[in-house]
Write a protein that holds these residues in place. Sequence first.
Motif, short mmCIF file in Angstrom:
data_model
loop_
_atom_site.label_atom_id
_atom_site.label_comp_id
_atom_site.label_asym_id
_atom_site.label_seq_id
_atom_site.Cartn_x
_atom_site.Cartn_y
_atom_site.Cartn_z
N LYS A 39 -4.37 -2.15 -5.34
CA LYS A 39 -3.78 -1.18 -4.43
C LYS A 39 -3.34 0.09 -5.16
O LYS A 39 -3.49 1.19 -4.62
CB LYS A 39 -2.62 -1.81 -3.66
N ASN A 59 -8.38 0.56 6.86
CA ASN A 59 -8.62 -0.68 6.11
C ASN A 59 -8.58 -1.86 7.08
O ASN A 59 -8.14 -1.72 8.22
CB ASN A 59 -7.61 -0.84 4.96
N VAL A 76 2.18 5.29 6.37
CA VAL A 76 1.55 4.00 6.04
C VAL A 76 2.23 2.84 6.73
O VAL A 76 1.65 1.78 6.91
CB VAL A 76 1.58 3.77 4.50
N THR A 113 0.83 -1.20 0.00
CA THR A 113 0.00 0.00 0.00
C THR A 113 0.87 1.26 0.00
O THR A 113 0.63 2.19 -0.78
CB THR A 113 -0.94 0.00 1.22
N ALA A 140 -4.70 3.67 -4.35
CA ALA A 140 -3.70 4.68 -3.98
C ALA A 140 -3.93 5.96 -4.77
O ALA A 140 -3.81 7.06 -4.24
CB ALA A 140 -2.29 4.14 -4.21
N THR A 190 -7.36 -4.05 -2.00
CA THR A 190 -7.67 -3.48 -0.70
C THR A 190 -9.02 -2.79 -0.76
O THR A 190 -9.56 -2.52 -1.84
CB THR A 190 -6.55 -2.51 -0.25
N VAL A 214 -6.11 -6.87 3.85
CA VAL A 214 -5.17 -6.06 3.09
C VAL A 214 -3.76 -6.63 3.12
O VAL A 214 -3.00 -6.45 2.20
CB VAL A 214 -5.19 -4.60 3.61
#
Lengths: 227, 227
Positions: free
Chosen positions: B208, B179, B103, B45, B212, B190, B184
């Motif tokens: 992803k 999430n 992240v 991710t 994103a 995701t 994920v």
Amino acid sequence: ELLAAVIAYFQPKPLAGSRVLITAGPTCEPIDPVRVITNRSSGKTGYALAQAAYEYGATVQLVSGPTALACPPGVERIPVQTAVQMRDAVMQRVDDADIFIAVAAVADWRVENQSSEKLKKKDGQPPALHFVQNPDILAEVAARPDAPWCVGFAAETTLDPEMAQEKRRRKGVPMLIGNLAQHVMDADHTTVELFDDEGMINLGSGEKLEIARRIVQEIAQRYVRPH
Amino acid sequence: ELLAAVIAYFQPKPLAGSRVLITAGPTCEPIDPVRVITNRSSGKTGYALAQAAYEYGATVQLVSGPTALACPPGVERIPVQTAVQMRDAVMQRVDDADIFIAVAAVADWRVENQSSEKLKKKDGQPPALHFVQNPDILAEVAARPDAPWCVGFAAETTLDPEMAQEKRRRKGVPMLIGNLAQHVMDADHTTVELFDDEGMINLGSGEKLEIARRIVQEIAQRYVRPH
């Protein structure tokens, strides 16, 4: 793959007809659905031994913890995560194995009170983790009445020949390969020493596949196939 | 790489001139030279967000824990292992960042009494590990007087909108992406929800990289570049 097949074809076949069971890689012990305890094993040494044993004519099964490595051609891989899963996968197959090589870096402990939900951090208090010792797969295999010919590995940060021999006798195995963990982890080269009833043999340094071939040659010289 | 460059070229450039700092991947906290505590984050991710931010015109620095992923073209990667190293790498760069996206799955705790030698197992006794809480990198960045525009991530096994908003306010950030960890982790797809002062927006499911891009579009709409 073609090159690997050609190389395998031209190797001597001292293990033709033998069945070799190998464990490789780390095990991965869950704390909760997100967190794990694991170790820095890349699995490269175990995978190189699987490839070398196949080249030398053996039928090879590779019980492997999580790694990013490709399975060597001709080798059957059985993927597992935890030490308990690795033990179960080995015990299901050990009756059919002539030689067992325990290379995996099995976690010595697992978390007894695994959480099915992700643990929250609260007020700076760490989680209370209760550890329980994992099965000693090599010792359990070696103690069987119909045990295959067993080879252990010792990756230590300090390698003392007396401690290595003591570990070999404690596990009840005819051969133990010692290497230094800080030199070998995730590296493509390794330096190993062989311990058996006769004492210690320095097998030198080199690429892991080259060293794996030397180890398999030493195994083939000592292993007497039952008829 | 050529295809990625062509795709990046034709994306709109709402972040042109902006500098984005992203953390991604797990952190890896040593217990001893061999054993570690880590988590199942693949880094996918965070790497997808780095790629999307670059496509949208930003200069991107990616502080990354250990992953098997290739660095997206055009992105500068700073590799780290532990949470403390990740914090230091972020703090060295945060003054030059307009947007900070946290992240990484930072380990909440590290082992205070790390051993420089591999711990031995003795008589079935597990090692006594003393845990200490790791720095909260996102909260520390968000609390700075000159803080960049901050985005947090929450990967939980149960996602409660009220808890997500509470976490967002506690961290002091304008946007939090939620999430479900079990969906994920290590997956290529995701499902995410966006939390901000206005409430919750469902950004849907997808690959992803596609998700994103949606997240970066939402950031670009909200982030007002200082002049």
